[in-house]
Design a protein around this motif. Structure first.
Motif, PDB file in Angstrom:
ATOM      1  N   LEU A 147      33.796  37.445  13.086  1.00 51.26           N
ATOM      2  CA  LEU A 147      34.188  38.851  13.103  1.00 51.26           C
ATOM      3  C   LEU A 147      35.173  39.122  11.981  1.00 51.26           C
ATOM      4  N   THR A 148      35.423  40.394  11.754  1.00 51.74           N
ATOM      5  CA  THR A 148      36.374  40.760  10.714  1.00 51.74           C
ATOM      6  C   THR A 148      37.788  40.401  11.149  1.00 51.74           C
ATOM      7  N   GLY A 149      38.548  39.790  10.254  1.00 50.54           N
ATOM      8  CA  GLY A 149      39.908  39.392  10.568  1.00 50.54           C
ATOM      9  C   GLY A 149      40.961  40.278   9.965  1.00 50.54           C
ATOM     10  N   ILE A 150      40.556  41.176   9.050  1.00 52.59           N
ATOM     11  CA  ILE A 150      41.542  42.024   8.382  1.00 52.59           C
ATOM     12  C   ILE A 150      42.101  43.081   9.317  1.00 52.59           C
ATOM     13  N   CYS A 151      41.414  43.387  10.444  1.00 53.22           N
ATOM     14  CA  CYS A 151      41.941  44.338  11.420  1.00 53.22           C
ATOM     15  C   CYS A 151      43.063  43.732  12.247  1.00 53.22           C
ATOM     16  N   PHE A 152      43.212  42.411  12.220  1.00 51.85           N
ATOM     17  CA  PHE A 152      44.295  41.765  12.945  1.00 51.85           C
ATOM     18  C   PHE A 152      45.513  41.573  12.048  1.00 51.85           C
ATOM     19  N   LEU A 153      45.311  40.878  10.931  1.00 53.46           N
ATOM     20  CA  LEU A 153      46.409  40.582  10.013  1.00 53.46           C
ATOM     21  C   LEU A 153      45.873  40.640   8.594  1.00 53.46           C
ATOM     22  N   PRO A 154      46.669  41.110   7.640  1.00 54.67           N
ATOM     23  CA  PRO A 154      46.227  41.071   6.236  1.00 54.67           C
ATOM     24  C   PRO A 154      46.128  39.630   5.749  1.00 54.67           C
ATOM     25  N   HIS A 155      45.166  39.385   4.866  1.00 49.58           N
ATOM     26  CA  HIS A 155      44.969  38.030   4.350  1.00 49.58           C
ATOM     27  C   HIS A 155      46.187  37.524   3.588  1.00 49.58           C
ATOM     28  N   ALA A 156      47.002  38.433   3.068  1.00 51.85           N
ATOM     29  CA  ALA A 156      48.159  38.000   2.281  1.00 51.85           C
ATOM     30  C   ALA A 156      49.164  37.219   3.110  1.00 51.85           C
ATOM     31  N   TYR A 157      49.147  37.397   4.444  1.00 52.58           N
ATOM     32  CA  TYR A 157      50.096  36.708   5.318  1.00 52.58           C
ATOM     33  C   TYR A 157      49.559  35.373   5.816  1.00 52.58           C
ATOM     34  N   SER A 158      48.363  34.994   5.407  1.00 50.59           N
ATOM     35  CA  SER A 158      47.761  33.770   5.947  1.00 50.59           C
ATOM     36  C   SER A 158      48.516  32.518   5.537  1.00 50.59           C
ATOM     37  N   SER A 159      49.216  32.535   4.416  1.00 53.16           N
ATOM     38  CA  SER A 159      49.923  31.350   3.946  1.00 53.16           C
ATOM     39  C   SER A 159      51.369  31.279   4.412  1.00 53.16           C
ATOM     40  N   VAL A 160      51.857  32.324   5.103  1.00 55.52           N
ATOM     41  CA  VAL A 160      53.265  32.343   5.504  1.00 55.52           C
ATOM     42  C   VAL A 160      53.446  32.518   7.008  1.00 55.52           C
ATOM     43  N   ILE A 161      52.366  32.651   7.767  1.00 55.83           N
ATOM     44  CA  ILE A 161      52.460  32.878   9.213  1.00 55.83           C
ATOM     45  C   ILE A 161      52.651  31.543   9.932  1.00 55.83           C
ATOM     46  N   SER A 162      53.565  31.535  10.925  1.00 54.17           N
ATOM     47  CA  SER A 162      53.777  30.340  11.741  1.00 54.17           C
ATOM     48  C   SER A 162      53.417  30.551  13.207  1.00 54.17           C
ATOM     49  N   CYS A 163      53.611  31.774  13.758  1.00 58.50           N
ATOM     50  CA  CYS A 163      53.275  32.083  15.158  1.00 58.50           C
ATOM     51  C   CYS A 163      52.630  33.461  15.216  1.00 58.50           C
ATOM     52  N   VAL A 164      51.630  33.619  16.096  1.00 61.13           N
ATOM     53  CA  VAL A 164      50.915  34.890  16.251  1.00 61.13           C
ATOM     54  C   VAL A 164      50.701  35.141  17.730  1.00 61.13           C
ATOM     55  N   HIS A 165      50.860  36.391  18.128  1.00 65.16           N
ATOM     56  CA  HIS A 165      50.524  36.815  19.491  1.00 65.16           C
ATOM     57  C   HIS A 165      49.834  38.176  19.410  1.00 65.16           C
ATOM     58  N   VAL A 166      48.625  38.275  19.964  1.00 59.90           N
ATOM     59  CA  VAL A 166      47.861  39.519  19.982  1.00 59.90           C
ATOM     60  C   VAL A 166      48.215  40.268  21.256  1.00 59.90           C
ATOM     61  N   CYS A 167      48.844  41.434  21.102  1.00 61.11           N
ATOM     62  CA  CYS A 167      49.280  42.221  22.263  1.00 61.11           C
ATOM     63  C   CYS A 167      48.150  43.038  22.858  1.00 61.11           C
ATOM     64  N   ARG A 168      47.308  43.620  22.020  1.00 62.15           N
ATOM     65  CA  ARG A 168      46.268  44.525  22.516  1.00 62.15           C
ATOM     66  C   ARG A 168      45.095  44.499  21.570  1.00 62.15           C
ATOM     67  N   THR A 169      43.882  44.560  22.127  1.00 64.56           N
ATOM     68  CA  THR A 169      42.658  44.649  21.342  1.00 64.56           C
ATOM     69  C   THR A 169      41.744  45.681  21.984  1.00 64.56           C
ATOM     70  N   GLY A 170      40.930  46.316  21.163  1.00 66.48           N
ATOM     71  CA  GLY A 170      39.969  47.292  21.659  1.00 66.48           C
ATOM     72  C   GLY A 170      39.019  47.677  20.544  1.00 66.48           C
ATOM     73  N   ILE A 171      37.961  48.376  20.900  1.00 67.50           N
ATOM     74  CA  ILE A 171      36.962  48.822  19.931  1.00 67.50           C
ATOM     75  C   ILE A 171      36.827  50.326  20.058  1.00 67.50           C
ATOM     76  N   SER A 172      37.007  51.029  18.951  1.00 70.42           N
ATOM     77  CA  SER A 172      36.873  52.480  18.901  1.00 70.42           C
ATOM     78  C   SER A 172      36.084  52.844  17.659  1.00 70.42           C
ATOM     79  N   LYS A 173      34.979  53.548  17.868  1.00 72.34           N
ATOM     80  CA  LYS A 173      34.108  53.956  16.770  1.00 72.34           C
ATOM     81  C   LYS A 173      33.657  52.763  15.930  1.00 72.34           C
ATOM     82  N   SER A 174      33.242  51.697  16.634  1.00 78.16           N
ATOM     83  CA  SER A 174      32.709  50.475  16.033  1.00 78.16           C
ATOM     84  C   SER A 174      33.735  49.748  15.183  1.00 78.16           C
TER      85      SER A 174
END
Length: 855
Positions: free
Chosen positions: A213-240
């Motif tokens: 699936l697309t990952g840019i809706c969660f986090l920008p790719h620019a942060y992939s090299s500096v992220i240490s912890c992630v928590h997803v608070c809410r997810t949903g689908i609106s207008k695909s």
């Protein structure tokens, strides 16, 4: 004796579960025991007390058993969340893993086991199913109770940042992989310059669907090299598209909140190495981000201002749950206590606001209890907040009142100046003053047709937006769509079908049933409100809610859609009688009433007749399917879907069923609709599903409204309801209860109850009025006779004493008449008539009240 113990702590439904793994010291026994204790917080003693316990023994092992991780996951068999714990046993160079489920009876169930040649490290997650997911050698592996075998994913990940469940996608994994410059994601290709800088990118992988699936809706790719912890608070689908809310921690100790892939807030944390982040929803509708560090420090950040709220040290464990039973979440902080072996001996329950309980607070008799202080403080704050809100509301009302006074004074002065100067004063329009008319009084929009004038379609071109017709089974459905600029009173609207004048041998007016289509605001389901069949005068008025009420029903959708649907009127007539004629040509007439105002006063309503257009129909058109419902054949490439939906729902019968399951979730109902019934969501209203299954069920419209995981309402528009129920009962759990609901809506029953109570009140009043009239009629003749006699007697007397005596006699007679009037009774016939009328009115109102209660 027991050797050193392993311990893990887990929160479950407000309870704290303590898992302790003990091994026998004697090597000959070879028995390992897994103990579990259910602990609950007690307000009286301010301690965690043990509610129950359980035991699971493992015999014959080599005592090299340990706990890997634990979590609460959903069992796919019942859909209920249960605590589960992953165990590991090492034999030589082979690692044997088995997963245990803990039921409410404290019984352990071994639901999964597998063997690996390597040890699972930190990137191990327990997901719904239950499913065990891990990463090894940059490859993703998983096993669940459905597969029962280890499977490998087609994606390579350098780390797993988050794993959870997303609606319609199942279990997903958010990870980081090396930048793929040649692959496209979400329609965009990662540029080589960005890849050279980042060297990595985010990727979201759906485990069950086995797709990326697309990952840019969660986090920008620019942060992939500096992220240490992630928590997803809410997810949903609106207008695909994915709608997400994510909080992440960078290696520079920055807490960042992302909304739909865009950063919204940043907070700088204290020195240290963050290892995890949790989210708690408190009683003040605020979110708290709890960050744990490797040094046993904890930092709490509020979402509203994104500032650090508190810092704590020497924290052994952090749990988030509703421990005190208030309906909101609190944070349980367990501290390290060298002097005690009990893990729950030193703790603190808090939301960093109104709730704060600690184990080191001692209650004395001279002072109130801690819970009383907390309750008093909570009530005081609530009262102060209510007073503050009431004060602000009063100030706003006073300001509005002063503004209104200023407007009235200004208009009065202007009118007075015009009166003195002798000029005509022009009142401002309602639109200029921001006023909304209580009635639909649009002028010059509908033109009444005179009897002498001929019916032509040239006049109302700006009124009628669309006229359509459909043939469904043995019914002809005609629909009229009114433009948005037309304001009609919906309780005075009906449609008539009039045949051309050359049919002189039959009645020119076709008997039909008028209906109005509208949307349901709860789950956007299409519904049809109808009236009775037309009587001989061929005129029927729709007794429905006003346009203002309809606009309230559509507040969740764009206004254009709601206005179009609210002004779509439908007429349904049997097709069989019309097939006697080869060619059928009808004129469609719309009857309505328009409110007219003159000098600010409401005048009498005028009945308007509007020619909407003409329709034609013959046997060739019906045979070729020219006016058939195309939705029955294709739901993907068709533009008139709404008209087809209106036609189907106008003809089909509506059935509603209340489904309740106490032991299992109702997840199989949606799977039944999509798989066995072969339903597809309708694009214009995706909450409704259209059945494409061949056979008698083809064309059925379903609507599944899941209120809770254990309760829902299934609404279907069809003619073969028993076949649908037979197929549905086959997939429901045995303990599930299905109850048929009445077709009447609560709004209609409420209106009927109001009319019945009004009729009952009128019956009471008329009955008592007739009884009082009968009593007064019986008292009047005797009273008038006594007064006439006393006047004649007094006029002939000359002596004063005789006059006084006569007046005394008259007073006594009046007292007797008054006593008789107080004890007067009605006749038996009148009483029976009153009792019969009152009982009939009460029976009618009680019946409607009972129907409203069970609906």
């Amino acid at each position: 004796m027991l050797s050193d113990e392993q311990e893990k702590i887990l929160s479950y439904n407000g309870e704290v579960l303590l898992f302790q793994l003990s091994k026998a010291k004697c090597a000959a026994e070879k028995t390992t025991r897994l103990h579990v204790k259910r602990m609950a917080y007690d307000n009286g003693s301010n301690l965690f007390l043990q509610k129950s316990s359980g035991l699971f023994s493992m015999h014959g092992g080599n005592l090299n058993i340990e706990m890997v991780c634990c979590n609460c996951t959903a069992d796919f068999r019942t859909g209920i969340n249960l605590p589960c714990i992953l165990m590991r046993e090492k034999k030589n160079s082979v690692y044997k893993y088995f997963l245990l489920l803990l039921h409410s009876s404290n019984k352990f169930e071994q639901c999964l086991n597998f063997k690996l040649e390597y040890e699972l490290k930190n990137d191990t997650r327990l997901l719904n199913g239950p499913t065990v997911l891990w990463r090894h050698a940059k490859k993703l592996f998983y096993i669940s109770t459905k597969t029962c075998t280890v499977l490998s994913a087609s994606v390579q990940l350098s780390s797993i940042e988050w794993a959870g469940e997303i609606e319609n996608e199942g279990n997903v994994v958010l990870g980081i992989r090396p930048a793929c410059l040649s692959e496209e994601e979400d329609g965009q290709t990662l540029s080589r310059s960005d890849g050279a800088v980042w060297h990595s990118e985010f990727v979201v992988y759906a485990v069950e669907n086995r797709k990326i699936l697309t990952g840019i809706c969660f986090l920008p790719h620019a942060y992939s090299s500096v992220i240490s912890c992630v928590h997803v608070c809410r997810t949903g689908i609106s207008k695909s598209q994915f709608r997400t809310s994510v909080v992440a921690i960078t290696r520079k100790r920055q807490l960042i909140w992302f909304q739909d892939g865009l950063p919204k807030g940043v907070c700088q944390l204290q020195d240290g190495e963050p290892c995890s982040v949790q989210v708690a929803a408190t009683s003040r509708n605020d979110l708290l981000f709890v960050v744990s560090f490797a040094s046993r420090d904890v930092c709490v950040v509020r979402k509203d201002n994104f500032q650090v709220a508190s810092r704590l040290q020497k924290v052994k464990s952090v749990l988030v749950d509703d421990f005190i039973g208030t309906g909101t979440e609190q944070i349980l902080l367990l501290f390290k206590d060298v002097s005690s072996t009990d893990s729950l001996s030193t703790f603190r329950i808090t939301d960093f606001g109104e709730v704060s309980y600690a184990s080191d607070i001692s209650c004395k008799k001279d002072f109130p209890h801690v819970e009383e202080l907390q309750e008093n403080g909570f009530l005081t704050i609530r009262a102060l907040e209510a007073r503050l809100q009431a004060g602000c509301t009063s100030v706003r009302e006073l300001q509005q009142h002063l503004q209104l006074k200023k407007k009235v004074l200004f208009e009065s002065c202007s009118a007075l100046i015009d009166l003195v100067q002798g000029t005509e004063h022009i009142l401002p329009t309602a639109e200029e003053k921001g006023l909304v008319s209580l009635w639909d009084d649009a002028e010059n929009l509908l033109h009444p047709l005179d009897k002498k004038t001929t019916l032509t379609s040239g006049g109302p071109e700006h009124v009628i937006e669309k006229l359509w017709q459909r043939v469904v089974d043995d019914s002809l459905v005609v629909g009229v769509k009114i433009t948005e600029s037309v304001n009609l009173s919906l309780n005075d609207v009906c449609l008539s079908l009039v045949m051309d004048q050359h049919f002189t041998s039959v009645s020119p007016i076709i008997q039909c049933q008028s209906k109005i289509a509208k949307l349901n605001k709860t789950f956007s389901a299409m519904s049809i409100s109808s009236c009775q069949m037309e009587p001989q005068p061929k005129r029927i008025k729709l007794d429905f809610c006003s346009m203002n009420d309809l606009k309230k029903d559509y507040h969740g959708r764009p206004y254009k859609t709601s206005a179009d649907v609210a002004k779509t009127f439908i007429a349904v007539t049997p097709l069989s009688p019309l097939l006697a004629f080869r060619d059928i040509r009808c004129m469609i007439l719309l009857h309505a009433k328009r409110k007219k105002y003159q000098n600010g006063n409401l005048q009498e309503s005028k009945t308007l007749t509007l020619l909407c257009g003409k329709i034609s129909l013959n046997l060739e058109d019906i045979s070729s399917g020219k006016y058939s419902v195309n939705l029955l054949r294709n739901n993907s490439h068709y533009t008139d879907t709404m008209e087809d939906i209106f036609a189907i729902l106008a003809v089909a019968l509506k059935f509603s069923f209340h489904i309740v399951s106490s032991d299992y979730t109702l997840t199989p109902v949606k799977m039944w609709l999509l798989s066995q019934m072969e339903c597809m969501p309708i694009k214009e209203c995706p909450e409704n599903m259209f059945c494409h299954k061949l056979g008698s069920l083809h064309g059925t419209v379903f609507n599944w409204n899941l209120k809770t995981p254990f309760e829902g309402i299934l609404t279907l528009f069809c003619s073969v309801v028993f076949q649908c129920l037979h197929s549905l009962i086959g997939i429901l759990p045995p303990t599930c209860k299905v109850k048929a609901l009445r077709s009447e809506s609560k709004d209609i029953l409420t209106d009927q109850l109001a009319l019945a109570l009004e009729k009952e009140m009128v019956t009471f009043r008329s009955s008592f009025s007739s009884a009082v009239s009968e009593v007064e009629n019986n008292l009047i003749p005797s009273s008038e006779a006594d007064k006439t006699m006393s006047r004649v007697t007094v006029s002939s007397l000359s002596d004063r004493k005789e006059a006084v005596r006569q007046f005394r006699e008259e007073l006594k007679n009046e007292q007797k008449q008054s006593a008789l009037s107080m004890n007067r009774t009605v006749s038996g016939a009148l009483y029976r008539q009153m009792a019969l009328k009152i009982a009939g009115a009460q029976l009618c109102s009680d019946t409607i009240a009972w129907r409203l209660n069970i609906s």
